[in-house]
Motif scaffolding. Structure first.
Motif, short mmCIF file in Angstrom:
data_model
loop_
_atom_site.label_atom_id
_atom_site.label_comp_id
_atom_site.label_asym_id
_atom_site.label_seq_id
_atom_site.Cartn_x
_atom_site.Cartn_y
_atom_site.Cartn_z
N PHE A 46 63.56 24.86 53.89
CA PHE A 46 63.64 25.13 52.45
C PHE A 46 62.68 26.27 52.19
N GLU A 47 63.00 27.11 51.21
CA GLU A 47 62.18 28.30 50.95
C GLU A 47 60.78 27.95 50.44
N GLU A 54 63.44 19.65 44.40
CA GLU A 54 64.66 19.54 43.60
C GLU A 54 65.81 18.99 44.43
N ALA A 55 65.85 19.39 45.71
CA ALA A 55 66.98 19.01 46.57
C ALA A 55 66.80 17.63 47.19
N ASP A 56 65.56 17.24 47.46
CA ASP A 56 65.34 16.03 48.25
C ASP A 56 64.00 15.37 47.87
N GLU A 57 64.09 14.59 46.83
CA GLU A 57 62.92 13.90 46.28
C GLU A 57 62.25 13.01 47.33
N LYS A 58 63.09 12.38 48.15
CA LYS A 58 62.56 11.45 49.16
C LYS A 58 61.74 12.21 50.20
#
Ligand code: AMP
Ligand code: ZN
Length: 111
Positions: A46-47, A54-58
């Motif tokens: 991820f950047e 935002e994409a992967d809360e876990k």
């Protein structure tokens, strides 16, 4: 993708790995700013931490949990987590990462 930290995850660039799980890799920062300076990164690209959260809360939660677990394993009773998001906040490697710093006194506010 030509990404330094992806290369550390896949082993094509060496690093002093502190911990590696299915989800994260933790390794010593090459230019330590404190006696303990470890980077915790996701194994997938991820950047920055904003995009990852935002994409992967876990996964973002798991990275914080790993940072705390490593601090505890090292016996740090006081430590700081730093997340630089964007160039003007000091981000220089555009693969999401958390800095875990310890072993000295830290000033507030940060620079
Ligand atoms: P940031 O400035 O928040 O993007 O943090 C990037 C961090 O990566 C800096 O603290 C660098 O010292 C560190 N760094 C750059 N190259 C390497 C490397 N090959 N191995 C370990 N840490 C690195
Ligand atoms: Zn990457």
């Amino acid at each position: 993708m030509d990404c330094l930290f992806c290369k550390i995850v896949n082993g094509s660039i060496p690093a002093t790995i502190v911990k590696q799980t299915e989800k994260i890799t933790a390794f010593n920062d090459i230019s330590p700013q404190a006696p303990t300076h470890i980077l915790i990164i996701p194994n997938i690209h991820f950047e920055n931490m904003g995009k990852l959260s935002e994409a992967d809360e876990k996964l973002s939660g798991e990275m914080l949990r790993e940072a705390s677990a490593i601090a505890k394993d090292l016996g740090l009773d006081s430590w700081r987590i730093n997340i630089n998001t964007g160039a003007s906040a000091g981000q220089s490697v555009f693969h999401a990462h958390i800095h875990l710093l310890g072993g000295r006194t830290f000033a507030w506010p940060p620079g």
